[in-house]
Motif scaffolding. Structure first.
Motif, PDB file in Angstrom:
ATOM      1  N   HIS A 265      68.543  16.838  11.771  1.00 45.85           N
ATOM      2  CA  HIS A 265      67.030  16.980  12.240  1.00 45.85           C
ATOM      3  C   HIS A 265      66.063  15.519  11.525  1.00 45.85           C
ATOM      4  O   HIS A 265      65.192  15.962  13.053  1.00 45.85           O
ATOM      5  CB  HIS A 265      66.251  18.211  11.335  1.00 45.85           C
ATOM      6  N   ALA A 266      66.631  14.955  11.182  1.00 48.30           N
ATOM      7  CA  ALA A 266      65.136  14.325  10.951  1.00 48.30           C
ATOM      8  C   ALA A 266      64.865  13.251  12.365  1.00 48.30           C
ATOM      9  O   ALA A 266      63.814  12.412  12.232  1.00 48.30           O
ATOM     10  CB  ALA A 266      64.872  13.178   9.777  1.00 48.30           C
ATOM     11  N   PHE A 267      65.958  12.228  12.801  1.00 46.30           N
ATOM     12  CA  PHE A 267      65.983  11.273  13.769  1.00 46.30           C
ATOM     13  C   PHE A 267      66.775  11.734  15.163  1.00 46.30           C
ATOM     14  O   PHE A 267      67.905  11.136  15.206  1.00 46.30           O
ATOM     15  CB  PHE A 267      66.017  10.363  12.697  1.00 46.30           C
ATOM     16  N   ASP A 302      55.629  24.679  10.290  1.00 48.33           N
ATOM     17  CA  ASP A 302      55.447  26.421  10.625  1.00 48.33           C
ATOM     18  C   ASP A 302      56.421  27.059   9.715  1.00 48.33           C
ATOM     19  O   ASP A 302      56.857  28.136   9.749  1.00 48.33           O
ATOM     20  CB  ASP A 302      55.416  27.513  11.747  1.00 48.33           C
ATOM     21  N   LEU A 303      57.350  26.398   8.865  1.00 46.14           N
ATOM     22  CA  LEU A 303      58.466  26.813   8.076  1.00 46.14           C
ATOM     23  C   LEU A 303      58.817  26.700   7.319  1.00 46.14           C
ATOM     24  O   LEU A 303      57.886  25.820   6.082  1.00 46.14           O
ATOM     25  CB  LEU A 303      59.683  26.053   8.809  1.00 46.14           C
ATOM     26  N   ASP A 304      58.137  27.868   6.303  1.00 42.92           N
ATOM     27  CA  ASP A 304      58.590  28.134   4.536  1.00 42.92           C
ATOM     28  C   ASP A 304      59.992  27.424   4.488  1.00 42.92           C
ATOM     29  O   ASP A 304      60.965  28.538   4.540  1.00 42.92           O
ATOM     30  CB  ASP A 304      58.382  29.427   4.012  1.00 42.92           C
ATOM     31  N   GLY A 334      57.193  11.757   6.289  1.00 44.18           N
ATOM     32  CA  GLY A 334      58.597  12.880   6.689  1.00 44.18           C
ATOM     33  C   GLY A 334      58.916  14.014   6.134  1.00 44.18           C
ATOM     34  O   GLY A 334      57.960  14.489   5.964  1.00 44.18           O
ATOM     35  N   THR A 335      60.128  13.640   5.579  1.00 45.83           N
ATOM     36  CA  THR A 335      60.362  15.251   4.569  1.00 45.83           C
ATOM     37  C   THR A 335      61.475  14.567   3.230  1.00 45.83           C
ATOM     38  O   THR A 335      62.144  13.805   3.085  1.00 45.83           O
ATOM     39  CB  THR A 335      61.716  15.937   5.547  1.00 45.83           C
ATOM     40  N   GLU A 336      60.439  15.265   2.254  1.00 44.26           N
ATOM     41  CA  GLU A 336      61.167  14.241   0.777  1.00 44.26           C
ATOM     42  C   GLU A 336      60.820  15.851  -0.588  1.00 44.26           C
ATOM     43  O   GLU A 336      59.873  16.225  -0.527  1.00 44.26           O
ATOM     44  CB  GLU A 336      60.210  13.363   0.211  1.00 44.26           C
TER      45      GLU A 336
HETATM   46  N1  LIG Z   1      65.310  16.398   6.642  1.00 37.01           N
HETATM   47  C1  LIG Z   1      64.736  17.093   7.924  1.00 37.01           C
HETATM   48  N2  LIG Z   1      63.805  16.861   8.550  1.00 37.01           N
HETATM   49  C2  LIG Z   1      63.282  17.860   9.587  1.00 37.01           C
HETATM   50  N3  LIG Z   1      63.786  18.876   9.598  1.00 37.01           N
HETATM   51  C3  LIG Z   1      64.280  19.767   8.844  1.00 37.01           C
HETATM   52  C4  LIG Z   1      65.477  18.603   7.692  1.00 37.01           C
HETATM   53  N4  LIG Z   1      65.244  19.480   7.211  1.00 37.01           N
HETATM   54  C5  LIG Z   1      65.417  20.641   7.528  1.00 37.01           C
HETATM   55  N5  LIG Z   1      64.472  21.120   8.155  1.00 37.01           N
HETATM   56  C6  LIG Z   1      64.602  22.333   9.378  1.00 37.01           C
HETATM   57  O1  LIG Z   1      64.745  23.381   8.113  1.00 37.01           O
HETATM   58  C7  LIG Z   1      65.547  23.837   9.506  1.00 37.01           C
HETATM   59  C8  LIG Z   1      66.861  24.804   8.471  1.00 37.01           C
HETATM   60  O2  LIG Z   1      67.921  23.819   7.485  1.00 37.01           O
HETATM   61  P1  LIG Z   1      69.545  24.250   7.046  1.00 37.01           P
HETATM   62  O3  LIG Z   1      68.661  25.385   6.672  1.00 37.01           O
HETATM   63  O4  LIG Z   1      69.630  23.489   6.348  1.00 37.01           O
HETATM   64  O5  LIG Z   1      69.882  25.273   8.346  1.00 37.01           O
HETATM   65  P2  LIG Z   1      70.545  23.984   9.454  1.00 37.01           P
HETATM   66  O6  LIG Z   1      70.508  22.622   8.526  1.00 37.01           O
HETATM   67  O7  LIG Z   1      71.794  24.924   9.879  1.00 37.01           O
HETATM   68  O8  LIG Z   1      69.471  24.221  10.369  1.00 37.01           O
HETATM   69  C9  LIG Z   1      65.602  23.263  10.035  1.00 37.01           C
HETATM   70  O9  LIG Z   1      66.800  23.629  11.539  1.00 37.01           O
HETATM   71  C10 LIG Z   1      65.152  22.531  11.037  1.00 37.01           C
HETATM   72  O10 LIG Z   1      64.550  22.767  11.692  1.00 37.01           O
END
Ligand SMILES: Nc1ncnc2c1ncn2[C@@H]1O[C@H](COP(=O)(O)OP(=O)(O)O)[C@@H](O)[C@H]1O
Ligand SMILES: [Mg+2]
Length: 345
Positions: A265-267, A302-304, A334-336
């Motif tokens: 998802h990140a790149f 917007d995601l919990d 980014g995401t940590e």
């Molecule tokens: N490292 C990340 N960078 C950006 N978005 C992320 C990252 N990790 C998770 N997400 C977001 O969180 C959502 C849920 O992740 P997950 O529960 O692992 O389901 P999946 O990977 O099957 O989509 C992802 O669909 C994505 O939108």
């Protein structure tokens, strides 16, 4: 009924004082419970040669010899024949020394002045029996270790077979989303197979060198997602940590999910960046911090993350709970994800 009662017990006496040696010979020749076949050496070096030649059931060892002194005498004899019971026989009446000798593997510590035939006889027979029992326990422990390793090996092989079956099945999938689900399942199973692989190879049975595991797991995932060498970089900073299997399995699965997410998802669209995995042991040895992060586009605002309704992060939350740990998300670069946990027993 006891084999010792028919066969003479072969005693090697290493003693430089001819008077003491004569006394011991007399005591043993008068013994009633068993027959003793006494051999004699007046130097440690000749004693060691006789030990090396075999044919010794028990060693009676004086500590003060012309060519060796004190506990060192014991250590050298023990090193020469660790499977032979040793009874230390000395003029030095010293409790600390006696305890030390027994601690280092002597079966008994007898002081010459307090010696009599009954005591000597009993000490020799008990020494042999005790040593035999210890050797049996050791052998059975070795056998169990081998079995346990074999078991981990088989579990690993079976998990690998499941992985291969999923892989083969996924070859028939036309739908991209379903295909990805199969790949996720394969990676989850592979992360567990890798734990069992490490378990049976590691010298310290039941423990996993988590640093090595993380390196291999992350590299496998980069492979699985087909990352190009100049694409996403991997940075790993892991303390040398040994974890038991009950902690390592959930931690492996958590790392698998979070690194997969960064890769997935990140790149997007071939963007470049770095994925970081850190595992640090805190000062109080027993608690750990795991960080998995990327400098990609960032976690959706917007995601919990505790409530995504998707399997991956749901699994992560459940596993963190299982470890009685905590999880936080830092979205500033980014995401940590930062997870703290302790070893579970
Ligand atoms: N490292 C990340 N960078 C950006 N978005 C992320 C990252 N990790 C998770 N997400 C977001 O969180 C959502 C849920 O992740 P997950 O529960 O692992 O389901 P999946 O990977 O099957 O989509 C992802 O669909 C994505 O939108
Ligand atoms: Mg995911």
């Amino acid at each position: 009924m006891n084999e010792m009662e028919d066969k003479p017990i072969k005693v090697l006496l290493v003693e430089d004082n001819p008077g003491d040696a004569r006394l011991i010979r007399e005591m043993l020749s008068e013994a009633r419970s068993a027959q003793f076949d006494l051999k004699y050496a007046d130097l440690l070096s000749t004693g060691l040669e006789r030990l090396a030649a075999g044919e010794v059931d028990v060693l009676l060892l004086d500590l003060l010899l012309p060519d060796s002194h004190g506990l060192n005498t014991f250590a050298r004899a023990y090193a020469q024949a660790p499977e032979i019971p040793i009874v230390v026989l000395t003029g030095i009446d010293d409790d600390t020394l006696a305890v030390k000798a027994v601690h280092e593997g002597a079966q008994d510590y007898l002081v010459k002045e307090q010696l009599d035939g009954n005591l000597l006889e009993r000490s020799i027979r008990y020494a042999i029996e005790r040593k035999r029992a210890v050797e049996q326990i050791k052998a059975s422990l070795r056998e169990k270790e081998i079995l346990l390793r074999e078991l981990h090996h088989r579990v690993k092989n079976n998990l690998q077979i499941i992985c291969t079956l999923l892989y083969l099945q996924s070859g028939y999938i036309k739908d991209k989303e379903a295909f990805e689900m199969f790949r996720d399942s394969q990676n989850r199973i592979k992360s567990m197979a890798l734990i069992h692989d490490k378990l049976y190879k590691f010298k310290d049975l039941g423990k996993i060198d988590i640093a090595e595991y993380i390196r291999e797991l992350a590299t496998d995932l980069f492979h699985s997602y087909g990352v190009k060498p100049d694409g996403i970089k991997l940075r790993i900073n892991v303390h040398e940590v040994l974890l038991g299997v009950d902690t390592a399995i959930p931690i492996g699965l958590i790392i698998n999910e979070l690194v997969s997410n960064s890769l997935k998802h990140a790149f997007p669209d071939g963007k470049k960046g770095t994925i970081r995995v850190e595992l640090l042991r805190s000062v109080n040895e027993n608690s750990f911090t795991l960080i998995v992060g990327d400098n990609g586009l960032g976690f959706p605002k917007d995601l919990d993350f505790r409530n995504t309704g998707t399997l991956g992060l749901q699994l992560v939350i459940t596993l963190v709970e299982q470890l009685k740990g905590t999880i936080e998300l830092d979205r500033s670069r980014g995401t940590e994800f930062k997870i703290t946990f302790s070893e579970v027993y």
